[in-house]
Design a protein around this motif. Structure first.
Motif, PDB file in Angstrom:
ATOM      1  N   TYR A 382      35.225  26.707  70.182  1.00 36.98           N
ATOM      2  CA  TYR A 382      34.554  26.195  71.294  1.00 36.98           C
ATOM      3  C   TYR A 382      35.346  24.886  71.451  1.00 36.98           C
ATOM      4  O   TYR A 382      35.806  24.398  72.494  1.00 36.98           O
ATOM      5  CB  TYR A 382      33.210  26.008  71.188  1.00 36.98           C
ATOM      6  CG  TYR A 382      32.495  25.717  72.462  1.00 36.98           C
ATOM      7  CD1 TYR A 382      31.986  26.578  73.418  1.00 36.98           C
ATOM      8  CD2 TYR A 382      32.296  24.193  72.865  1.00 36.98           C
ATOM      9  CE1 TYR A 382      31.277  26.160  74.627  1.00 36.98           C
ATOM     10  CE2 TYR A 382      31.782  23.652  73.781  1.00 36.98           C
ATOM     11  CZ  TYR A 382      31.126  24.901  74.843  1.00 36.98           C
ATOM     12  OH  TYR A 382      30.701  24.183  76.061  1.00 36.98           O
ATOM     13  N   SER A 385      38.646  25.621  72.909  1.00 35.43           N
ATOM     14  CA  SER A 385      38.705  26.579  74.225  1.00 35.43           C
ATOM     15  C   SER A 385      39.299  25.821  75.250  1.00 35.43           C
ATOM     16  O   SER A 385      39.982  26.785  76.201  1.00 35.43           O
ATOM     17  CB  SER A 385      37.269  26.898  74.319  1.00 35.43           C
ATOM     18  OG  SER A 385      37.002  27.932  75.589  1.00 35.43           O
ATOM     19  N   TRP A 388      43.072  25.923  75.011  1.00 36.53           N
ATOM     20  CA  TRP A 388      43.378  27.419  75.182  1.00 36.53           C
ATOM     21  C   TRP A 388      43.503  27.818  76.577  1.00 36.53           C
ATOM     22  O   TRP A 388      44.420  28.398  77.164  1.00 36.53           O
ATOM     23  CB  TRP A 388      42.503  28.061  74.367  1.00 36.53           C
ATOM     24  CG  TRP A 388      42.694  28.163  72.857  1.00 36.53           C
ATOM     25  CD1 TRP A 388      43.605  27.228  72.286  1.00 36.53           C
ATOM     26  CD2 TRP A 388      41.848  28.406  72.037  1.00 36.53           C
ATOM     27  NE1 TRP A 388      43.354  27.218  70.850  1.00 36.53           N
ATOM     28  CE2 TRP A 388      42.358  27.804  70.595  1.00 36.53           C
ATOM     29  CE3 TRP A 388      40.506  29.157  71.979  1.00 36.53           C
ATOM     30  CZ2 TRP A 388      41.843  28.406  69.301  1.00 36.53           C
ATOM     31  CZ3 TRP A 388      40.119  29.573  70.870  1.00 36.53           C
ATOM     32  CH2 TRP A 388      40.451  28.997  69.383  1.00 36.53           C
ATOM     33  N   ARG A 389      42.456  27.521  77.259  1.00 35.33           N
ATOM     34  CA  ARG A 389      42.392  27.800  78.917  1.00 35.33           C
ATOM     35  C   ARG A 389      43.539  27.383  79.643  1.00 35.33           C
ATOM     36  O   ARG A 389      43.921  27.790  80.703  1.00 35.33           O
ATOM     37  CB  ARG A 389      41.158  27.689  79.519  1.00 35.33           C
ATOM     38  CG  ARG A 389      39.849  28.493  78.958  1.00 35.33           C
ATOM     39  CD  ARG A 389      38.451  28.301  79.229  1.00 35.33           C
ATOM     40  NE  ARG A 389      37.487  29.048  78.571  1.00 35.33           N
ATOM     41  CZ  ARG A 389      36.733  29.898  79.292  1.00 35.33           C
ATOM     42  NH1 ARG A 389      36.796  30.030  80.695  1.00 35.33           N
ATOM     43  NH2 ARG A 389      35.798  30.630  78.490  1.00 35.33           N
ATOM     44  N   ASN A 413      43.715  32.201  73.725  1.00 35.50           N
ATOM     45  CA  ASN A 413      42.743  32.473  74.697  1.00 35.50           C
ATOM     46  C   ASN A 413      42.197  33.973  74.686  1.00 35.50           C
ATOM     47  O   ASN A 413      41.016  34.191  75.144  1.00 35.50           O
ATOM     48  CB  ASN A 413      42.851  32.162  76.255  1.00 35.50           C
ATOM     49  CG  ASN A 413      44.386  32.753  76.610  1.00 35.50           C
ATOM     50  OD1 ASN A 413      45.430  33.194  75.966  1.00 35.50           O
ATOM     51  ND2 ASN A 413      44.136  33.171  77.828  1.00 35.50           N
ATOM     52  N   GLY A 417      39.798  32.957  71.659  1.00 35.33           N
ATOM     53  CA  GLY A 417      38.858  32.472  73.046  1.00 35.33           C
ATOM     54  C   GLY A 417      38.249  33.572  73.499  1.00 35.33           C
ATOM     55  O   GLY A 417      37.213  33.262  73.944  1.00 35.33           O
ATOM     56  N   LEU A 420      34.717  34.052  71.470  1.00 38.32           N
ATOM     57  CA  LEU A 420      34.001  33.062  71.860  1.00 38.32           C
ATOM     58  C   LEU A 420      33.131  33.568  72.977  1.00 38.32           C
ATOM     59  O   LEU A 420      31.842  33.498  72.928  1.00 38.32           O
ATOM     60  CB  LEU A 420      34.700  31.831  72.291  1.00 38.32           C
ATOM     61  CG  LEU A 420      33.779  30.683  72.321  1.00 38.32           C
ATOM     62  CD1 LEU A 420      33.059  30.262  71.185  1.00 38.32           C
ATOM     63  CD2 LEU A 420      34.592  29.503  73.085  1.00 38.32           C
ATOM     64  N   THR A 480      35.198  25.635  79.732  1.00 43.44           N
ATOM     65  CA  THR A 480      34.445  26.490  79.011  1.00 43.44           C
ATOM     66  C   THR A 480      33.018  25.938  79.493  1.00 43.44           C
ATOM     67  O   THR A 480      32.666  24.674  79.287  1.00 43.44           O
ATOM     68  CB  THR A 480      34.653  26.295  77.418  1.00 43.44           C
ATOM     69  OG1 THR A 480      35.943  26.335  77.213  1.00 43.44           O
ATOM     70  CG2 THR A 480      33.942  27.262  76.557  1.00 43.44           C
ATOM     71  N   SER A 491      34.023  20.711  73.914  1.00 48.32           N
ATOM     72  CA  SER A 491      35.293  21.360  73.755  1.00 48.32           C
ATOM     73  C   SER A 491      36.352  20.093  74.126  1.00 48.32           C
ATOM     74  O   SER A 491      36.102  19.538  75.186  1.00 48.32           O
ATOM     75  CB  SER A 491      35.285  22.300  74.914  1.00 48.32           C
ATOM     76  OG  SER A 491      36.745  22.930  74.870  1.00 48.32           O
TER      77      SER A 491
END
Length: 500
Positions: A382, A385, A388-389, A413, A417, A420, A480, A491
């Motif tokens: 998290y 995240s 990653w996004r 992700n 990710g 998650l 997220t 995050s």
């Protein structure tokens, strides 16, 4: 999924990373003989958002018959014959097959010679007459199948210390054989491999025959369930095949370098109990056999090829990898047999369903068997995240692959990710409903393909709740959403945003 990243520092927290070089081989031109071209040829595709020219419209493959003749060295092309049986879904004057990195000698359609040419990474076949919608066709291609060089090891045939293995994910099976190279068109496979004395060949499915003629042997294998092209596997090497029984008498066969048989046995004997563990979570194992292919090769990944997962030998022999870590990676590839293999993605944007589930059961196994709490791993995920996004897109809408690196869609992700997302869903609908959903998913879509929309629909059906808003944020949001039950989780902002 298919290509499971390995950690560079094995004692650190498991996060996806890669050690592979750029996919230079994918820039290679198709080498084909031009017999005739009655009309301009063009590459086609099924419209996949991430791979626009992958797959081909107009037909549905029922079966592949692949025949390879290994010359006794992994530096020379194999002679090959690929036979494709398919139904046409529209009237066709030309049939496009995905094929690159090989030389085509001849093509026949329904036993008659056909013209062919290349267009991009397509082999375009022109039969003597048009093929009506709903007709059965058989295409036979005689060609070479070329191993990649040591520097270009992104996929296709992978050179091992004593032979070859396959790694065809995601956009690579057509470097090995002509095909409709998209997971939405699954088919049955028969695979025949002829090799000189001293070599052993193993492929997906169960053996149906071993024929010896002079100093050569031909092994034949057939699948009993449909398979996506990216999950095909052939091992050719100086190998030993080890056999044992799994749950319900399931045949378990492992393929190992003969010299490493005793060294690897302590790991291989764990597989039957791991299958039992997975069956306890999601239901019966979905295929006719399972096993591990231990390749003496430096690939940088493990791969869930159907019924015979590919592993680097060094994962099991390198003393720096903790025991719990190695076992959890074994379970990751095993979990893919349900998630990704039996239930395949309808498009490559649905990849999170493969990798998120495999990562989820990898983490759950580590929690139950090695006291590595899932919650701690998910809290760490998290925290990362949003980064990653920003780098790879949200889990169900990943960014397109980097130029020249088609497998770069396998980013964090879609691993932790995406796991998650599953953790958040379990928090949202409760553990009992989540566990019913997992079993219902692999049961309802066994041997088929399914999409993100299908998963959302089933989650709502099983939970009895409207979950559109929940999934919109978790699967497609740039940021997220808050974690149900953990409002304190934070995050970290992407680096580009943090300096503003």
């Amino acid at each position: 999924m298919p290509l499971t990243p390995r950690t560079v520092a094995p004692r650190a927290r498991i996060t996806p990373s890669r050690r592979r070089k750029a996919a230079a081989l994918l820039a290679c031109a198709v080498s084909v003989c031009l017999l005739a071209a009655s009309a301009p040829a063009a590459p086609l595709g099924v419209g996949d958002r991430l791979f626009p020219y992958l797959g081909n419209p107009g037909y549905d493959v029922a079966s592949y018959d692949l025949a390879f003749t290994y010359p006794g060295t992994n530096s020379k092309p194999l002679q090959a014959v690929t036979t494709i049986d398919a139904w046409t879904t529209t009237s066709l004057d030309h049939v496009n097959l995905d094929f690159a990195h090989g030389k085509v000698d001849s093509v026949e359609v329904d036993g008659e010679p056909a013209a062919f040419t290349s267009a991009g990474e397509d082999l375009v076949v022109t039969p003597e007459g048009s093929l009506p919608e709903g007709s059965w066709m058989r295409i036979t291609v005689r060609h070479t199948s070329d191993p990649v060089s040591a520097a270009d090891r992104d996929g296709g045939w992978i050179r091992t210390a004593d032979g070859l293995a396959m790694a065809n994910q995601a956009d690579v099976a057509h470097l090995v054989f002509p095909c409709n190279d998209h997971p939405s068109d699954k088919a049955m496979f028969t695979i025949r491999v002829t090799a000189p004395k001293g070599y052993t060949a193993v492929a997906n499915g169960l053996p149906t025959g071993v024929d010896r003629a002079g100093r050569a042997t031909t092994w034949t294998y057939r699948t009993q369930h449909p398979m996506a092209t990216e999950l095909a596997q052939v091992s050719i090497g100086r190998s030993t095949v080890l056999r044992r029984s799994g749950p319900h008498g399931l045949p378990v066969r492992d393929v190992v370098p003969t010299k490493d048989r005793a060294l690897l046995e302590p790991w291989l004997k764990k597989t039957p109990d791991q299958i039992v563990w997975m069956e306890g979570k999601v239901g019966p194992y979905p295929f006719e056999t399972y096993g591990l292919l231990m390749a003496d090769a430096d690939t940088g990944f493990e791969l869930e090829t159907q019924t015979l997962s590919l592993f680097e030998r060094d994962l099991f022999t390198e003393p720096g990898f903790p025991k719990w870590y190695v076992e959890s990676i074994m379970v990751h590839e095993l979990a893919h047999q349900w998630f990704g293999n039996s239930v395949s993605p309808r498009t490559w944007s649905d990849l999170w369903l493969n990798e998120g589930h495999a990562t989820w059961y990898e983490a759950l196994y580590a929690e139950e068997k090695a006291d590595r709490p899932v919650e701690a791993r998910m809290k760490a995920a998290y925290s990362a995240s949003d980064r990653w996004r920003a780098a790879g897109g949200p889990p169900a809408a990943p960014k397109a692959p980097d130029p020249g690196q088609k497998i770069s869609i396998f980013r964090p992700n879609v691993y932790d990710g995406a796991a998650l997302v599953l953790y958040a869903l379990r928090q949202e609908i409760g553990r009992p409903a989540f566990e019913r959903l997992e079993r219902a998913w692999v049961n309802r879509h066994q041997d088929g393909v399914a999409s993100t929309a299908d998963f959302v629909e089933l989650a709502e059906e099983v939970s009895g709740r409207e979950l559109g808003g929940f999934f919109e944020g978790w699967l497609y949001g740039a940021k997220t959403p808050p974690m149900p039950g953990h409002p304190d989780w934070k995050s970290a902002a992407p680096r580009s945003a943090a300096v503003k």
